[in-house]
Each structure stands twice: as structure tokens, then as C-alpha cells.
Design a protein around this motif. Structure first.
Motif, PDB file in Angstrom:
ATOM      1  N   HIS A   7       0.827  -1.207   0.000  1.00 25.87           N
ATOM      2  CA  HIS A   7       0.000   0.000   0.000  1.00 25.87           C
ATOM      3  C   HIS A   7       0.859   1.254   0.000  1.00 25.87           C
ATOM      4  CE1 HIS A   7      -3.212  -2.684   0.350  1.00 25.87           C
ATOM      5  NE2 HIS A   7      -3.314  -2.781   1.690  1.00 25.87           N
ATOM      6  N   LEU A   8       1.964   1.236   0.753  1.00 22.90           N
ATOM      7  CA  LEU A   8       2.853   2.387   0.761  1.00 22.90           C
ATOM      8  C   LEU A   8       3.501   2.570  -0.611  1.00 22.90           C
ATOM      9  CD1 LEU A   8       4.089   4.663   2.446  1.00 22.90           C
ATOM     10  CD2 LEU A   8       5.951   3.118   3.061  1.00 22.90           C
ATOM     11  N   ALA A   9       3.814   1.458  -1.278  1.00 23.57           N
ATOM     12  CA  ALA A   9       4.404   1.545  -2.618  1.00 23.57           C
ATOM     13  C   ALA A   9       3.430   2.181  -3.601  1.00 23.57           C
ATOM     14  CB  ALA A   9       4.811   0.150  -3.092  1.00 23.57           C
ATOM     15  N   SER A  10       2.148   1.835  -3.503  1.00 25.70           N
ATOM     16  CA  SER A  10       1.161   2.430  -4.415  1.00 25.70           C
ATOM     17  C   SER A  10       0.976   3.910  -4.119  1.00 25.70           C
ATOM     18  CB  SER A  10      -0.176   1.686  -4.312  1.00 25.70           C
ATOM     19  OG  SER A  10      -0.762   1.857  -3.017  1.00 25.70           O
ATOM     20  N   LEU A  11       1.081   4.294  -2.850  1.00 22.24           N
ATOM     21  CA  LEU A  11       0.951   5.694  -2.472  1.00 22.24           C
ATOM     22  C   LEU A  11       2.137   6.496  -3.028  1.00 22.24           C
ATOM     23  CD1 LEU A  11      -0.242   6.779   1.065  1.00 22.24           C
ATOM     24  CD2 LEU A  11       1.250   8.197  -0.319  1.00 22.24           C
ATOM     25  N   GLU A  12       3.345   5.920  -2.929  1.00 22.66           N
ATOM     26  CA  GLU A  12       4.524   6.590  -3.483  1.00 22.66           C
ATOM     27  C   GLU A  12       4.382   6.792  -4.989  1.00 22.66           C
ATOM     28  OE1 GLU A  12       7.802   4.156  -2.364  1.00 22.66           O
ATOM     29  OE2 GLU A  12       7.847   4.844  -0.285  1.00 22.66           O
ATOM     30  N   GLN A  13       3.810   5.795  -5.664  1.00 24.87           N
ATOM     31  CA  GLN A  13       3.617   5.926  -7.109  1.00 24.87           C
ATOM     32  C   GLN A  13       2.620   7.028  -7.431  1.00 24.87           C
ATOM     33  OE1 GLN A  13       5.392   4.325  -9.554  1.00 24.87           O
ATOM     34  NE2 GLN A  13       4.357   5.885 -10.804  1.00 24.87           N
ATOM     35  N   ALA A  14       1.601   7.158  -6.587  1.00 20.95           N
ATOM     36  CA  ALA A  14       0.620   8.240  -6.792  1.00 20.95           C
ATOM     37  C   ALA A  14       1.278   9.602  -6.664  1.00 20.95           C
ATOM     38  CB  ALA A  14      -0.518   8.091  -5.782  1.00 20.95           C
ATOM     39  N   VAL A  15       2.238   9.732  -5.732  1.00 20.02           N
ATOM     40  CA  VAL A  15       2.964  10.998  -5.574  1.00 20.02           C
ATOM     41  C   VAL A  15       3.802  11.283  -6.817  1.00 20.02           C
ATOM     42  CG1 VAL A  15       4.772  12.164  -4.251  1.00 20.02           C
ATOM     43  CG2 VAL A  15       2.966  10.907  -3.065  1.00 20.02           C
ATOM     44  N   ARG A  16       4.482  10.277  -7.356  1.00 20.63           N
ATOM     45  CA  ARG A  16       5.281  10.472  -8.571  1.00 20.63           C
ATOM     46  C   ARG A  16       4.392  10.895  -9.741  1.00 20.63           C
ATOM     47  NH1 ARG A  16       8.020   5.905  -6.371  1.00 20.63           N
ATOM     48  NH2 ARG A  16      10.214   6.402  -5.890  1.00 20.63           N
TER      49      ARG A  16
END
Length: 660
Positions: free
Chosen positions: A600-609
Motif C-alpha cells: 500500500h505504501l508503494a502504491s501511495l509513493e507511485q501516486a505521488v510520482r
């Protein structure tokens, strides 16, 4: 290199008189010696020799150092002190008396000290007729048969008339020219045989330098003690020198010390070069002429160099050592003394007082202590295999030298924690350059490791492997006890497994295991490379509940306190499980209270990018618009992204880190 000759023979057979006739020097210097007509103390002289038949034309005259010893049975200890420093022997036998008890004992002592070459002077030939002389010569040849001096020249001489002296000097010159004494050039040692005060100079000690060299201004140490002094004066055979070399009779002026500070039997060397010990390992041989066997735990007089001590023999594989037999023995001394590999020992019984055995030192530092009643059989076998190298100290092949050094690194006391270069010099009795070359060869093959280069401390591969195995077992046991933890802290491992191991050695073993891949490291934690974080049966349900809770909540997980309260568990119980899930990469701690499932944290980081694809900066409002989260989650997330170098704070906003 100077050659040293010692006399031997029965009392009143003319040893001192013969030396006076050869050199012009009277070795009986004491008033009591002159009054009683017998030698009591060691005497010293120098004989100037012609070049000899084997010498090249124009060669300079050479000299022979001579030690004259007493022949009386009461002074055998003095005879041994003198004979310990000689290269070959002048055995003196009177033609009018022939072979006598001290003749036999002195020859036995020479044999035990490894003195295998010499010449026999058949003295007082002016007192017998030709027929008696012929019988005496035959008697001597029979006596020498089977001994170390079998086949040695027998020279009839008369110190009174001079008959035979020229022939004797010629033979001595040939023997000296042909002799090549083997001495370590840099392990300086002088066994002290005399101490006195010289008016205006202070304390003077004398002895035969058996190895190395010493020069004016050197600091020396008196072993087995710790007293030190500066060398203020040096003499060799009565002449002042700046540097004294091995093989010479040497007088050393040590004004910093009182006469009471030095005793016969002490050893002079450079500081830190010798290592006192009260337990030596030696190969002991009982003389065939001994009237009885030597018993296990037997108390004996031990003569080593110029030192005499009472000692006990502890045999490693028997209760008795029969005449003519040899075996390994532990020599236990009443006080610490110093020796090096290959030193010779003479053993005398108490009653009757006579020479019954001899030995060669194999380990002057002892062997590892016996454990659980065993006799360290492997160490003893290995140590005994080194005996031929001690008995024949010259001409070793590189393989033999490696066997010697590696053997001492295995079977010497304290070897399991490493041995210093200086202690190895004592244990192998090798010139430092030869030892360095041998160690370099062993290290190339990884048979030996240097784990402390500054202090030059070495460890045998067998002990390195043993320590590594013990370390891995400790880490494995930790995993079995705490399967949910990512590993053990390095400091905890060293203080546990390595609490009795020198710190540098413990860290060396750890680095070796890491280099080989047997251990893996993450931050301050170490683990067996094959270890996978798991939960015990007891903790598995709680661990699965924690992971499931975070996997269900996606971008808005509960605080850790709220989650634990909901599950009905405390921080102490959950902490190791959270740490295990974090080490396994399944959970990520964003802040003290906020944790995320890794996916979930990885998907959130991708949303920021993705946000930065269309925007130059990101603030609290922007992240809220992406995630729908409140400040409770947004502030920790922004700080986490900064720490991970995804973003960089500029004022109240963030910019993409890679755009800087």
C-alpha cells in the motif's frame, strides 16, 4: 661466526692445565681453586688458531672460544651451565687413569646437549710408558664406541713437555674451520653464569651469547623477571667492543641494576622477546645407562642453560620411561623460566645424584589445558612430530618450516586466541626473516590468518574454523529462540559468543563469515544467510492478525496504539512481531505511530510520482486531494518521503528530489 669449545672430563685429568698450555691463560682464577688445586667455577680462554689446511692462502688467523668446566661430581651443575653454550667438546682423559665415572657422565651430558662433535685429548702421557699408552688408547676407543664421539680423533698430549700440542692445535683448527654453528641471528640471548661488581662500573654479568647480538646503548631485560637496564659497556674475551655477537663469551655492564637483581641462571635478552612459563613440553630420553626407569610425576634436577631447578615430569602416555626410551612429557617448574624451541635439558636424579635423562624443549609455553580428563592426544601427537626439527636445527625445507610454525600455532597454550610474531619466534626458534617468509606462505594458502596486523597476531585455520563454527551455532540458536526477529545485534553476539575472545579476533571472524556469505547483515543486525523470519506457533496468530489489519486498511491505517487496543495486546508483546514483519519487508514504519503494509505504501509513493508529472510541487492540500487522508497521516507521510529522498521540502511545499 665464532665457534665455542668446551672441556669435559673427570677431575684431575688435566683439563685446566691443558688449556693453560694451549693458550697461556690460567682458567682457575679463584683463590680457593688455586689452594685446593681443583676447578670450581667456569673458566674462559681464547685460542688463536692457524688458518688450517682447508683455509685459502693468506687467510687470517682465527680464534676459538674455550669454556673450561669443573670435573668434580659435586660441580656437575656448573659443568652443565658451561657446556650448554658450546659447539664441540674437548674430552680430556688421563692416560694414567683412563675412563672414570665423571668421564662417562660428562660424555652423557654432552650427548644430551646435542654436542655430537669433538676431539679427545689423552693427557699425562709423560707419566706412562708406551705399552700403557697403547692400552689407554684402546680403552678410550672402546669407550667411545656407540657414543656421539665415536670416530673422533684421539690425540696423546703432555701439558708438561708440550708433546702432541701442535697436533692437537692443528686438529682444533681443522674442526673449527669445518664447523658451522647454527644460531638464530636476531633472537638475542645470554644465559647468565656469573655476576659481579666492578669498581667504577657497577654490575657486570657474563655468559656465552647463544644467539643474536647486542650493542652499546641497547635496553635489555633480565628474564624471567621484568627488570631492565641500559648496556653501558661490552667486552668479549677481555677486549672492549661496541657490538657483541653470538658465539662469544660476553661481559655486559648493567649499572642500573644491583648485583642482587641478577642471578646465575637468568637470561639476558631484549624486552618482550622471551615469555616466562612454569610449564614446558619436552621430548625426554632416559639414558640407557640409567639404573632405573623414570616414573610419571618424578621429581628431578633440571638443568637448562645456566639454570638449575627442581621440576616434575608428567608423561603423556605412560607411567614409566624405561632406560633407552623416549616420550613426550610436561615439565612443571616451581617457578617461571624462559626457553625456546630446541633448547636442550639435562635431568639428574636426586638419589643417587647422577645424570639419568635429557630432553629437548618442544613448547616453552606449554599446551592447551586438559579438558574433562583428556590428555590432549591430538596436540601431543602433533607436538611430537616436531621433535626431529628440534633435534636437527639446520637445513629445514620450506615444507618443514611451515609444518613447524603451523604446528606451534595449533598445539601451543593460548593458540586458540592467536599468537604474536614474537611468541612464534620463541616457539619456532627461527630468524625473523625466515619466520616472516614462512608465515607469508601459510597465509597465501589460508592455512594461517593475521587478524591483528598492527600487533602481528596470527591464528591457525583450524582455530579460525572452530571459532566460526561456534559463532554460527550461536546465531542459529538465537534464530531458534527468536524466529520472528531479523537477527542478533553485533554487539550482543560479540559479548555472548565472543566474550572470552579478543575483540579484534571476534570481529575478524565475523567479517570472514560475512565475506563468505555464511552470515548476512542489515544495519546492526546479523543473521545466518539462510534465515527467514517466521513466527513461533505461539506468536503466529498475533503476527497474522497484525499483517492482515494493515493489508485491509490500504492508505488510511489505524495508529499502532489503536490497532493494539483493538486486538487486545500490549506494546511489549507486539514489538518483536512488528519488527519481524518490518525485517521481512511486509510492513513499513512511517513514524512512531503510523505503519503501512508495504504494497500500500508503494502504491501511495507511485501516486505521488504521478502527481509530479503535472505539478512542480506538493503540499498538504495536494496530498490530501490525492489520498483523502487527514493531517494525522499526511504530515508523517511527507516527512517520510523527505527521509526516503522522494521529495525535498522547500518552504511549506515539497519538490521532487530528483529534479534538484
Amino acid at each position: 661466526m665464532p665457534v665455542v669449545m668446551g672441556t669435559a672430563g673427570h677431575i684431575d685429568h688435566g683439563k685446566t692445565t691443558l688449556i693453560r698450555a694451549l693458550t697461556g691463560i690460567d682458567c682457575d682464577r679463584l683463590e680457593e681453586e688455586k689452594r685446593r688445586g681443583i676447578t670450581i667455577e667456569l673458566g674462559f680462554a681464547e685460542l688463536r688458531l692457524p688458518p688450517g689446511a682447508k683455509a685459502p692462502a693468506g687467510a687470517e688467523r682465527r680464534s676459538l672460544s674455550i669454556i673450561d668446566v669443573p670435573g668434580h661430581e659435586r660441580f656437575v651443575h656448573t659443568m652443565v651451565a658451561g657446556a650448554s653454550g658450546v659447539d664441540f667438546v674437548l674430552l680430556v682423559i688421563a692416560a694414567d687413569e683412563g675412563v672414570m665415572p665423571q668421564t662417562r657422565e660428562h660424555l652423557d651430558i654432552c650427548s644430551l646437549l646435542g654436542i655430537s662433535r669433538g676431539v679427545v685429548a689423552l693427557t699425562k702421557i709423560d707419566t706412562v710408558d708406551e705399552e700403557l699408552l697403547a692400552l689407554a688408547q684402546e680403552d678410550v676407543e672402546t669407550f667411545l664406541r656407540g657414543s656421539a664421539l665415536e670416530g673422533a680423533p684421539v690425540v696423546p698430549v703432555s701439558a708438561q713437555t708440550g708433546q702432541g700440542l701442535e697436533t692437537l692445535i692443528k686438529i682444533l683448527a681443522e674442526l673449527e674451520a669445518d664447523f658451522a654453528p647454527v644460531r638464530s641471528q636476531d633472537l638475542f640471548r645470554i644465559p647468565v653464569d656469573r655476576v659481579f661488581t666492578l669498581h667504577g662500573h657497577g654490575t657486570v654479568v657474563t655468559g656465552t651469547m647463544i644467539a643474536g647480538s647486542v650493542k652499546l646503548g641497547d635496553t635489555v631485560q633480565i628474564y624471567p623477571g621484568e627488570r631492565t637496564s641500559k648496556v653501558r659497556g661490552l667486552q668479549s674475551h677481555g677486549g672492549k667492543v661496541d657490538t657483541a655477537l653470538a658465539g662469544r663469551r660476553t661481559a655486559v655492564n648493567l649499572p642500573d641494576l644491583a648485583v642482587e637483581d641478577v642471578h646465575r641462571g637468568d637470561t639476558i635478552s631484549h624486552p618482550g622477546m622471551l615469555f616466562p612459563s612454569a610449564r614446558w613440553m619436552a621430548r625426554v630420553t632416559c639414558l640407557p645407562s640409567s639404573p632405573r626407569a623414570l616414573r610419571h610425576r618424578a621429581e628431578i634436577h633440571l638443568h637448562h642453560g645456566s639454570r638449575e631447578l627442581q621440576a616434575r615430569l608428567f608423561f603423556m602416555d605412560r607411567d614409566k620411561l624405561q632406560p633407552g626410551e623416549s616420550c613426550l612429557a610436561e615439565v612443571r617448574l616451581p617457578e617461571s623460566a624462559v626457553a625456546v624451541f630446541g633448547d636442550r635439558l639435562v635431568l639428574r636424579s636426586f638419589s643417587p645424584l647422577r645424570t639419568v635423562a635429557g630432553g629437548v624443549v618442544l613448547s616453552p609455553l606449554g599446551i592447551p589445558p586438559r579438558r574433562r580428563g583428556t590428555r590432549c592426544a591430538e596436540h601431543c601427537v602433533l607436538l611430537e612430530s616436531l621433535a626431529p626439527l628440534a633435534l636437527s636445527p639446520s637445513g629445514h625445507t620450506p615444507d618443514e618450516l611451515e609444518s613447524l610454525v603451523q604446528g606451534q600455532l595449533i598445539c601451543t597454550r593460548d593458540a586458540e586466541h592467536g599468537l604474536s610474531f614474537d611468541s612464534l619466534r620463541v616457539l619456532a626458534n627461527l630468524d625473523s626473516r625466515v619466520l616472516e617468509k614462512t608465515l607469508a606462505s601459510l597465509m597465501t594458502r589460508q592455512a594461517v590468518f593475521c587478524f591483528d596486523k598492527a600487533a602481528r597476531v596470527y591464528l591457525a585455520d583450524a582455530y579460525a574454523a572452530s571459532l566460526a563454527d561456534a559463532c554460527l551455532k550461536t546465531v542459529t540458536a538465537y534464530h531458534e529462540r527468536y524466529p520472528e526477529r531479523q537477527g542478533i545485534k553485533r554487539s550482543e553476539l560479540v559479548s555472548g559468543w565472543g566474550r572470552e575472545v579478543p575483540p579484534k579476533l571476534a570481529h575478524f571472524i565475523l567479517e570472514q563469515l560475512l565475506k563468505k556469505g555464511a552470515l548476512a547483515a542489515k544495519e546492526e543486525y546479523l543473521r545466518v544467510a539462510s534465515h527467514v523470519v517466521s513466527f513461533s506457533k505461539k506468536n503466529a496468530p498475533l503476527g497474522e492478525s497484525l499483517l492482515e489489519a494493515y493489508q485491509k486498511t490500504v492508505w488510511a491505517p489505524p495508529t499502532i496504539n489503536a490497532l493494539l487496543e483493538n486486538l487486545g495486546v500490549g506494546q511489549k508483546e507486539a514489538a518483536p512481531l512488528l519488527a519481524a514483519l518490518r525485517a521481512d519487508g511486509k510492513l513499513v514504519r512511517v513514524s512512531e505511530d503510523i505503519w503501512y503494509a508495504a504494497e500500500h505504501l508503494a502504491s501511495l509513493e507511485q501516486a505521488v510520482r504521478d502527481w509530479f508529472a503535472g505539478h512542480e510541487s506538493l503540499d498538504v492540500a495536494g496530498l490530501k486531494s490525492i489520498t483523502g487522508l487527514t493531517r494525522k497521516h499526511i504530515i508523517p507521510l511527507l516527512e517520510y518521503f523527505d527521509a526516503q529522498k522522494l521529495t525535498r521540502r522547500v518552504g511549506d511545499a515539497r519538490v521532487l528530489y530528483r529534479t534538484q
